[in-house]
Design a protein around this motif. Structure first.
Motif, mmCIF file in Angstrom:
data_model
loop_
_atom_site.group_PDB
_atom_site.id
_atom_site.type_symbol
_atom_site.label_atom_id
_atom_site.label_comp_id
_atom_site.label_asym_id
_atom_site.label_seq_id
_atom_site.Cartn_x
_atom_site.Cartn_y
_atom_site.Cartn_z
ATOM 1 N N MET A 565 70.330 25.589 -16.719
ATOM 2 C CA MET A 565 70.831 25.199 -15.403
ATOM 3 C C MET A 565 69.657 24.674 -14.581
ATOM 4 S SD MET A 565 72.703 27.555 -12.498
ATOM 5 C CE MET A 565 71.272 28.600 -12.292
ATOM 6 N N CYS A 567 68.906 23.211 -10.693
ATOM 7 C CA CYS A 567 69.458 23.040 -9.337
ATOM 8 C C CYS A 567 68.451 22.316 -8.457
ATOM 9 C CB CYS A 567 69.822 24.383 -8.713
ATOM 10 S SG CYS A 567 71.185 25.229 -9.552
ATOM 11 N N THR A 571 70.698 26.241 -2.760
ATOM 12 C CA THR A 571 72.142 26.381 -2.521
ATOM 13 C C THR A 571 72.552 25.735 -1.209
ATOM 14 O OG1 THR A 571 71.763 28.561 -1.510
ATOM 15 C CG2 THR A 571 72.221 28.503 -3.886
ATOM 16 N N SER A 575 73.619 20.170 -2.130
ATOM 17 C CA SER A 575 72.731 20.365 -3.281
ATOM 18 C C SER A 575 73.574 20.370 -4.556
ATOM 19 C CB SER A 575 71.955 21.675 -3.142
ATOM 20 O OG SER A 575 72.847 22.776 -3.148
ATOM 21 N N GLN A 576 72.920 20.052 -5.683
ATOM 22 C CA GLN A 576 73.631 19.936 -6.955
ATOM 23 C C GLN A 576 72.941 20.776 -8.028
ATOM 24 O OE1 GLN A 576 73.972 15.745 -7.921
ATOM 25 N NE2 GLN A 576 76.005 15.658 -7.014
ATOM 26 N N CYS A 577 73.764 21.338 -8.899
ATOM 27 C CA CYS A 577 73.271 22.077 -10.063
ATOM 28 C C CYS A 577 73.875 21.423 -11.314
ATOM 29 C CB CYS A 577 73.655 23.548 -10.005
ATOM 30 S SG CYS A 577 72.789 24.491 -8.714
ATOM 31 N N TRP A 601 81.215 25.928 -4.123
ATOM 32 C CA TRP A 601 80.881 24.910 -5.119
ATOM 33 C C TRP A 601 82.163 24.157 -5.521
ATOM 34 C CZ3 TRP A 601 75.872 23.954 -5.897
ATOM 35 C CH2 TRP A 601 74.968 24.966 -5.581
#
Length: 795
Positions: A565, A567, A571, A575-577, A601
């Motif tokens: 993962m 990121c 958070t 933001s993107q993971c 999310w």
């Protein structure tokens, strides 16, 4: 007299055998000192011999004639460096090239006079070795003549001398014994949508040929503009191409938007892109760009810069409070204005920074407060600060009544900040009190009715909601229009001014006055903590404190089992993971999650599921053994029953794609080669297909002998246990005649004439074999090697 020789043995004068251009050796018949020997070699030939390797040293020792004085060679000690040096090249002698005789040089005693080197030729001991001697001694001069000349190697390489020959170290781009060939490159004739012009140095499309490339209008050259044929026979780079002019899609400006005439990341020539900015931001740069030749945008992409307003400045005789500091105020910033005592605000008391960097209203000014001169009471007099029609703030006017009249009202009044007099002009009346006037935005209640009230009458005052009583709440008539304490007024109530929270906005109705409301909101990506709406109460307090805007945070992501993962920005909002699985696992769910403005999310965390290959079955007539069943990297092995052979791969592996490396193999029955009964014999087999386990029995007719085993069996590897037998030999000639007679006499078994002939021919052949010689004559060829063995007196 001197002599010379090459690889072929030569004599004094002319060589016995013609030879090609090569390195030749020469020596003098006379003896001389080392210096004279060096001069002799340089005058008549090239120089003294420089022995380059052991092979050359051995060659000289074998071919030179014996001389008791031996031969000077081109090695001499350098007095300055103390090292042995080749006189022809002035290079120091290396350890690898040394060929000293035992205990040499200098007999290991450090004799400093022995600076020149001789070669022992055909000496009884140390033959072919070197010895250092005084340079004054007399010995034969050993010289060489170089084979290289100015035209050697066609001026395309370096000529290197060898025994009897020379070698060319060709320059880049040339090859061949004399560097007579030049490297060629693939011919370039044309390119699509373009043209090529080539120039050549050593011939068409050869080493150092140059080609320039250009493209037609609307096309862009992708690759080098110029190529040169290199020494390897290639152009060094791929041939360039002419591609339609295209532009990379411009980057989207932060806090902005973009609209292009075409979709996709690559846009064609003459495509346009228009840019816009979000509220609170202004476009800096061109609002539109055009894709032009050569595949570039006409201008740089613009930026969206935050809207800012220039500080409006503090008004003269006033004060200003803004939501941010500095010369420039940010978008939605507010500035509130007040004036010093004696001045009133001309304009809006609060202004806001709006798009495009302008204030919502012109900044106010502070103008001096003035009160209009009050009217003089009837039956009375008035004396003021000045005789002007308009009197300044804090000006006072004094009132008196004529004799016989009692002043009703205040004896004096003062100009207030509201531009009004603190007291209305009094009236002069009899000793009765006139009913006091009702204050603006207020009410009055008296103990008596009527327009005139008797002495000691009382009146109570109150203000409407949102107004505050300034003065006594109750007055009494003291006679002659005199009220105790003076008549009060109702002053407008107002709450403290508010400012927008950081990362938030404020919108107020009716400013900050009583009963007004202010609504708050947060910019995208922030959530409000506190009340979103405040109201100004009669207590001049807001219903609650100003809220604040807190950045939206999504829950922290758990680690991905059997995966990875990554990121960006933790958070935070937007933001993107991104998620990926280890080899052998498949991602179940979305590969990218984004933190939304709701604080959640876009979807749940994906999982990594182990890859599984389809189940396999054992082939018919075979076995299968698997490790780890159908998991990734598991293997299955296949074998066949005895008498069957495996067709296909014996081992299958489960790949990361979820598929086996190949299809399931099959087991095919083993079959032996087809055999037939021997001549004059019979064959009886257990199976007609000659498969594994087939047993064939053999017998011979006419009582012929069976040569070989009478039984053949087909093995599991597809081979027979032995060769097919033959029916070769009768028991005896007498027996054959007996059989013939018996057959004719009894009639029980009759041999046909053809069978008898065949038998007789077969017997004759077998008999003939006994007399065939075991060895045959062969022609012997002895290849001759002819060499010239003629001897010569002088070498």
């Amino acid at each position: 007299m001197e002599c010379f020789f090459v690889l072929f043995l030569l004599g004094c004068g002319f060589p016995l055998i013609p030879f090609i251009q090569g390195w030749t050796y020469h020596f003098s018949q006379d003896t001389m000192s080392y210096d004279n020997a060096q001069g002799y070699c340089r005058q008549k030939y090239t120089d003294m011999v420089a022995i380059q390797n052991q092979e050359e040293n051995r060659y000289l020792n074998e071919n030179l004639p014996f001389s008791p004085s031996y031969y000077w060679i081109g090695i001499r000690k350098n007095r300055e460096t103390g090292r042995w040096t080749w006189v022809g090249t002035n290079k120091a002698l290396t350890d690898e090239a040394e060929n000293w005789a035992k205990n040499e040089p200098n007999n290991k005693n450090g004799n400093e006079n022995e600076d020149c080197v001789e070669m022992y030729v055909k000496r009884a001991i140390d033959t072919g070795k070197w010895n250092d001697e005084p340079c004054s001694k007399r010995k034969r001069a050993l010289c060489f003549k170089a084979s290289c000349h100015s035209s050697s190697c066609n001026n395309h390489g370096e000529c290197k001398e060898t025994i009897n020959d020379y070698n060319c170290n060709c320059s880049d781009g040339f090859f061949g014994k004399d560097c007579e060939h030049v490297m060629t490159c693939p011919e370039i004739v044309e390119i699509d949508q373009g043209s090529v012009e080539c120039s050549h140095v050593y011939g068409n499309f050869t080493y150092q040929s140059n080609c320039h490339f250009t493209c037609s209008d609307g096309h862009l050259l992708v690759g080098p503009e110029k190529l040169q044929c290199n020494e390897n026979g290639d152009w060094g780079f791929p041939i360039p191409q002419c591609k339609v002019i295209q532009c990379q899609r411009p980057e989207l400006p932060d806090n902005g938007a973009m609209n292009c005439s075409d979709d996709g990341e690559i846009l064609a020539e003459n495509s346009t892109c228009n840019f816009y900015c979000k509220a609170g931001f202004t476009l800096v740069g061109s609002s539109s760009v055009l894709c032009t030749t050569p595949g570039e945008w006409s201008e740089k992409s613009p930026n969206c810069e935050a809207v800012q307003c220039k500080n409006p400045g503090i008004p003269k005789y006033g004060a200003m409070a803004c939501s941010s500091q500095g010369e420039m105020q940010s978008y939605n910033a507010t500035c509130d204005f007040i004036c010093t005592e004696g001045f009133s605000l001309a304009g809006e008391s609060s202004i806001q920074c709006m798009t495009p960097g302008q204030w919502s209203a012109i900044p106010p000014k502070c103008e001096a407060i003035q009160c209009e001169r009050p009217e003089q009471p009837e039956n009375g007099t008035m004396k003021c600060f000045s005789d002007e029609k308009m009197l300044p703030f804090n000006s006072t006017c004094q009132f008196t009544c004529d004799e016989g009249f009692t002043i009703v009202g205040s004896y004096s009044t003062q100009c207030l900040t509201t531009g009004q007099w603190i007291e209305s002009p009094p009236k002069c009346k009899a000793t009765l009190c006139r009913r006091p006037e009702i204050p603006l935005n207020g009410a009055v209640s008296c103990t008596h009715s009527g327009e005139t009230l008797p002495e000691k009458s009382t009146c109570n005052f109150m203000c409407a909601e949102g107004y505050k009583l300034i003065g006594p709440s109750s007055v009494a008539c003291a006679g002659a229009d005199q009220w105790t304490g003076g008549i009060p007024i109702c002053e407008y109530m107002q709450c403290d001014s508010l400012t927008a929270p950081v990362n938030g906005l404020i919108r107020c109705k009716n400013g900050f006055s009583y009963n007004s409301t202010c609504e708050f909101s947060c910019v995208e990506g922030y959530e409000m903590i506190g009340s979103s709406e405040l109201q100004c109460l009669s207590s001049r307090q807001w219903t609650s404190s100003v809220p604040f805007c807190k950045a939206i945070q999504c829950p922290y992501m758990p680690s991905l089992k059997n995966g990875r993962m990554v990121c960006q920005d933790g958070t935070k909002y937007e933001s993107q993971c991104s998620f990926s699985c280890l080899k052998g696992f498949r991602l179940n769910g979305s590969p990218v999650l984004t933190c939304q403005s709701s604080g959640a999310w876009t979807s749940s965390v994906p999982t990594c599921e182990a890859l599984q290959c389809p189940s396999l079955t054992a082939p018919e007539d075979g076995y299968m053994v698997c490790q780890n069943a159908t998991k990734y990297k598991s293997q299955c092995s296949f074998t066949c029953l005895k008498g069957f052979k495996l067709i296909g791969s014996p081992t299958l592996s489960c790949q990361s794609s979820g598929e086996w490396t190949s299809s399931i193999p099959t087991c095919e029955a083993v079959q032996c080669n087809v055999i037939v009964a021997p001549s004059m014999g019979k064959m009886n087999c257990s199976r007609l297909d000659f498969g594994y386990g087939t047993v064939c029995k053999f017998t011979c007719e006419y009582d012929l002998s069976l040569n070989g085993t009478d039984t053949l069996e087909c093995y599991s590897d597809g081979s027979w246990n032995t060769e097919t037998p033959t029916c070769d030999t009768m028991k005896t000639p007498y027996d054959a005649a007996t059989y013939l007679t018996v057959g004719i006499t009894s009639g029980a078994s009759v041999l046909s004439t053809a069978s008898l002939i065949l038998w007789l021919i077969k017997r004759m052949r077998k008999t003939a074999k006994k007399f065939t010689p075991t060895n045959s004559y062969q022609d012997l060829e002895a290849p001759g090697i002819y060499q010239n063995t003629e001897n010569v007196d002088d070498v």
